[in-house]
Design a protein around this motif. Sequence first.
Motif, short mmCIF file in Angstrom:
data_model
loop_
_atom_site.label_atom_id
_atom_site.label_comp_id
_atom_site.label_asym_id
_atom_site.label_seq_id
_atom_site.Cartn_x
_atom_site.Cartn_y
_atom_site.Cartn_z
N HIS A 100 14.43 -25.76 -2.01
CA HIS A 100 14.73 -26.60 -2.97
C HIS A 100 16.32 -26.55 -3.11
O HIS A 100 16.67 -25.36 -3.03
CB HIS A 100 14.09 -26.17 -4.16
CG HIS A 100 14.19 -27.16 -5.29
ND1 HIS A 100 14.13 -28.74 -5.58
CD2 HIS A 100 14.56 -26.98 -6.41
CE1 HIS A 100 14.27 -29.25 -6.57
NE2 HIS A 100 15.05 -28.34 -7.18
N ASP A 101 16.91 -27.68 -3.63
CA ASP A 101 18.23 -27.22 -4.28
C ASP A 101 18.50 -28.34 -5.37
O ASP A 101 18.15 -29.08 -5.27
CB ASP A 101 19.49 -27.34 -3.08
CG ASP A 101 19.51 -28.96 -2.59
OD1 ASP A 101 20.32 -29.67 -2.97
OD2 ASP A 101 18.45 -29.49 -1.84
N GLU A 102 19.34 -27.70 -6.28
CA GLU A 102 19.62 -28.51 -7.33
C GLU A 102 21.23 -28.07 -8.08
O GLU A 102 21.32 -26.92 -8.08
CB GLU A 102 18.59 -28.56 -8.47
CG GLU A 102 18.16 -27.28 -9.24
CD GLU A 102 16.96 -27.39 -10.09
OE1 GLU A 102 16.46 -28.50 -10.09
OE2 GLU A 102 16.61 -26.31 -10.42
N ALA A 103 21.53 -28.86 -8.94
CA ALA A 103 22.81 -28.29 -9.77
C ALA A 103 22.02 -27.11 -10.68
O ALA A 103 21.11 -27.11 -11.02
CB ALA A 103 23.39 -29.51 -10.57
N CYS A 104 22.92 -26.32 -11.02
CA CYS A 104 22.48 -25.02 -11.99
C CYS A 104 23.46 -24.61 -12.77
O CYS A 104 24.50 -24.86 -12.60
CB CYS A 104 21.72 -23.98 -11.18
SG CYS A 104 22.80 -23.25 -9.93
#
Length: 104
Positions: A100-104
């Motif tokens: 998974h990948d996302e802004a953090c």
Amino acid sequence: MRTLFIVLLLSFPLMADVLTVSAMKGEPGFSQSFVLKTQLKDKVLLDCQSFMNGIYVGPRDGGHFFMLDAEECQNLYNNIRGSLLKFKKHCIEIEDAVNHDEAC
């Protein structure tokens, strides 16, 4: 669901299962290969140009490689770029594969 393949070249020394990307710059001599600045000491490379696309942690010839298909690699690049353009870090969850990948 995304199909991901993993090739482990050595035992993976990553303590956390999340890479936190704070910067990305082009790798010299390549148009679709990017060095990612992360919390790791090892070099992290997102390579969407070579025959095998994916994320390298450590040297290409002796590190760890997480394979992505061409579309997954381009999507990951776009997601990272989008986060960084918004002055946010980008988190990539990696265990046996890129989960998974996302802004953090």
